[in-house]
Design a protein around this motif. Structure first.
Motif: not given
Ligand code: FES
Ligand code: FES
Length: 83
Positions: A26-28, A37-38, A40, A50
């Motif tokens: 998950c990058a965010c 990553c889920d 989101s 991601p």
């Molecule tokens: Fe953060 Fe997908 S990159 S939830």
């Protein structure tokens, strides 16, 4: 304006991995399944995606939890510089 990633934690997530595992980091920072990553990033319209990696060997991996590493998805120590 680009999305500023959230900071789930200011330290890495150290987890076991198996050679050949494919992981979407998950990058965010908004995933509830950190460090992965889920979906989101899409639901919340971040414009981010991601980073997908295939683990090169089995063992512990330190996944960046602060989302500020210059060597993402891996921790490079940048978290120590955050306030
Ligand atoms: Fe953060 Fe997908 S990159 S939830
Ligand atoms: Fe992000 Fe270490 S947790 S650089």
């Amino acid at each position: 304006m680009s999305f500023e990633p959230a900071i789930p934690q200011k330290q890495p997530y150290v987890l076991d991995a198996q050679e050949g595992d494919k992981k979407a980091w998950c990058a965010c920072g908004l995933s509830e399944s950190q460090p992965f990553c889920d979906g989101s990033h899409s639901r919340q319209g971040t414009g981010m995606s991601p980073k997908v990696v295939v683990c090169e060997k089995s063992g512990k991996i330190a996944w960046c939890g602060c989302k500020r590493s210059a060597n993402a998805p891996f921790c490079d120590g940048t978290h120590k510089t955050l306030d």
